[in-house]
Design an enzyme around this catalytic site. Structure first.
Site, PDB file in Angstrom:
ATOM      1  CB  THR A 150      35.779  39.631  33.532  1.00 42.19           C
ATOM      2  OG1 THR A 150      35.504  40.272  34.770  1.00 42.19           O
ATOM      3  CG2 THR A 150      37.157  40.013  33.048  1.00 42.19           C
ATOM      4  CG  ASP A 155      41.006  40.411  38.636  1.00 47.41           C
ATOM      5  OD1 ASP A 155      39.873  40.923  38.726  1.00 47.41           O
ATOM      6  OD2 ASP A 155      41.230  39.378  37.980  1.00 47.41           O
TER       7      ASP A 155
END
Lengths: 195, 155
Positions: free
Chosen positions: B1, B32
């Site tokens: 990420t 998320d």
């Protein structure tokens, strides 16, 4: 206000023993390039939205990081990308964007070369994209209609991520489905990233 | 990420997060990163408590607080704890500083079994980059144009 920019790549159990001096140089160079790209926007009076897109674009294009080129594979051997953007208040040069439009997320993306560009395009098109969360092909096709680049899903493939995907499932790593275009010594420190 | 949070000269904060997700995640799994409030959040508000009233009285300007957050790590835990928006809520309702709020959320993640880190910026240009694991690729740059980077937790 004095502008500032912070960035991150992945976090987790990073293996120090895998960090060769050469690999460290590559990581630091990518991070610095991202910071400088975003800072250039800010120092020229640009907006925070464009600064974060500029910074993240560099990291998405770098195969060392788990996003864009270099994204991890799911258990089916596919890349499913995700991205999001959010602002503390609407851009000052876009009075058409309502204060209620806080941000936007996209998921299950398979063709957008830079998901960061995709979410910016969707965020700046509030007249037709009035949702906060989208998935799949529609947001990609919409962004493409606004000039964003779509690629064949094979663009995201890298040897290191493919090998860790196969290894994680206990499957043979060879033969590779595509010829490797990245340096195989650039195995990421965050083996089996957690997203 | 990967992610970035920026504060511009107009005082606007933007956060952007982008990921391939979790290695060997189930097809269709959503993490998320695209889920508002868990892996990303940006918010601006005007405090209304006694201190804010005093501020207005002294400066004749409303007190403005803003924060932007981007997270990376065990995404499913970030979702369960609404990690990113919790930073803002701790600042808003507990009056915590940026550093204290981000550290508390990262520690809470660890207590619940989630590894990871956050980056955050507030309206004054203060930054926080806490992590609860051995490393997080991270960096900051200010108006001097000098990029500062780190990888491991002790850097």
């Amino acid at each position: 206000t004095k502008p500032v920019l912070v960035i991150h790549g992945g976090a987790g159990t990073l293996d120090r023993s895998r960090l060769t001096p050469e690999l460290r140089v590559k990581y630091i160079a990518a991070l610095e390039q991202a910071l400088l790209a975003g800072n250039e926007v800010l120092t020229n009076g640009g907006e925070a939205l464009d600064a974060v897109v500029a910074a993240v674009t560099v990291l998405e294009d770098c195969p060392l990081f788990n996003s864009g080129k270099g994204a991890v594979f799911n258990s089916a051997g596919k890349n499913e990308l995700e991205a999001s953007v959010m602002l503390s208040r609407p851009p000052s040069n876009r009075p058409d964007i309502l204060p209620t439009r806080r941000g936007l997320g996209v998921t299950l993306i398979t063709r957008a070369k830079n998901p960061s560009h995709l979410v910016r395009a969707l965020y700046l098109a509030p007249e037709s994209i009035h949702h906060a969360f989208l998935s799949g092909a529609y947001p990609e096709d919409f962004a493409a209609s606004r000039g964003e680049t779509l690629v064949d899903p094979s663009y995201f493939w890298t040897e290191a991520r493919w090998r860790e995907h196969r290894r994680g499932l206990g499957l043979p790593e060879d033969p590779l489905p595509y010829p490797s275009t990245t340096d195989s010594s650039d195995a990421p420190l965050d083996q089996l990233p957690k997203g | 990420t990967v992610g970035a949070v920026a504060l511009d000269a107009q005082g606007c904060i933007a956060c952007l997060t982008s990921t391939g997700g979790l290695t060997n995640k189930l097809p269709g799994r959503v993490g998320d990163t695209p889920t508002m409030g868990t892996g990303f959040w940006a918010e601006e508000w005007k405090p209304t408590g006694p201190l804010a009233r005093l501020w207005r009285k002294l400066t004749r300007k409303p007190l403005r607080v803003a924060v932007g957050v981007s997270g990376t790590g065990d995404g499913d835990y970030f979702i369960r704890l609404n990690a990113a928006s919790t930073v803002a809520h701790r600042m808003k309702y507990l009056g915590e500083s940026l550093e204290k709020a981000t550290s508390a959320v990262v520690e809470d993640l660890k207590l619940n079994g989630g590894l990871g880190g956050l980056i955050a910026v507030n309206q004054d240009g203060q930054v926080a980059l806490p992590l609860n694991c051995s490393g997080m690729y991270r960096g900051v740059i200010r108006t001097d144009g000098v990029p500062k980077t780190a990888i491991f937790d002790d850097e």
